[in-house]
Design an enzyme around this catalytic site. Sequence first.
Site, PDB file in Angstrom:
ATOM      1  N   TYR A  15     -17.115  25.538  -1.737  1.00 36.30           N
ATOM      2  CA  TYR A  15     -17.153  24.077  -1.869  1.00 36.30           C
ATOM      3  C   TYR A  15     -16.011  23.850  -2.989  1.00 36.30           C
ATOM      4  CZ  TYR A  15     -20.459  24.541  -5.618  1.00 36.30           C
ATOM      5  OH  TYR A  15     -21.175  24.860  -6.884  1.00 36.30           O
ATOM      6  N   GLU A  47       0.966  -1.182   0.056  1.00 39.51           N
ATOM      7  CA  GLU A  47       0.197   0.099   0.141  1.00 39.51           C
ATOM      8  C   GLU A  47       0.875   1.360   0.004  1.00 39.51           C
ATOM      9  OE1 GLU A  47      -3.950  -1.001   2.291  1.00 39.51           O
ATOM     10  OE2 GLU A  47      -2.182  -1.071   3.641  1.00 39.51           O
ATOM     11  N   GLU A  80      -8.405   6.937   9.401  1.00 44.51           N
ATOM     12  CA  GLU A  80      -8.567   7.814  10.432  1.00 44.51           C
ATOM     13  C   GLU A  80      -7.760   9.047  10.606  1.00 44.51           C
ATOM     14  OE1 GLU A  80      -9.555   3.444  11.819  1.00 44.51           O
ATOM     15  OE2 GLU A  80      -8.000   4.482  10.488  1.00 44.51           O
ATOM     16  N   LYS A 133     -11.526   3.454   1.284  1.00 46.33           N
ATOM     17  CA  LYS A 133     -10.505   2.909   0.460  1.00 46.33           C
ATOM     18  C   LYS A 133     -11.378   1.813  -0.292  1.00 46.33           C
ATOM     19  CE  LYS A 133      -6.754   1.209   2.333  1.00 46.33           C
ATOM     20  NZ  LYS A 133      -5.532   0.748   3.212  1.00 46.33           N
TER      21      LYS A 133
END
Length: 120
Positions: free
Chosen positions: A53, A21, A73, A98
Amino acid sequence: MDKIFIRDLVARGIIGVNDSEREKSQEILINITLLVDLRAAGESDCLDDSVSYRTIAKRALAHAESAARFTVEALAADLAKLCLEDPRVQRVIVRVEKPGAVRFSRSVGVEIERTREDFA
């Protein structure tokens, strides 16, 4: 409370704890809900009375693609803090996913809700 939302913002960045990863960028799906008082913008029809935005999305995308965090997190917390830098944002909900990280699932991730006081 009024809400501004950004749905399914797709970033490509390093995220994860496994060596595989950390080697190449992967897809990161981001959803952001900003809780803001939009009454002034509704009356004036002026962007200066609201939160852009587009600006939030560009900053979130740039951060997600460069942060190289180990956990969703931590990335979610980073993005929440980034959104709360605008003093008009009173609360933020950030969801980071993910896609394809777990076999037989569309995606996995976290959703957090923060206020400015959470980072004091």
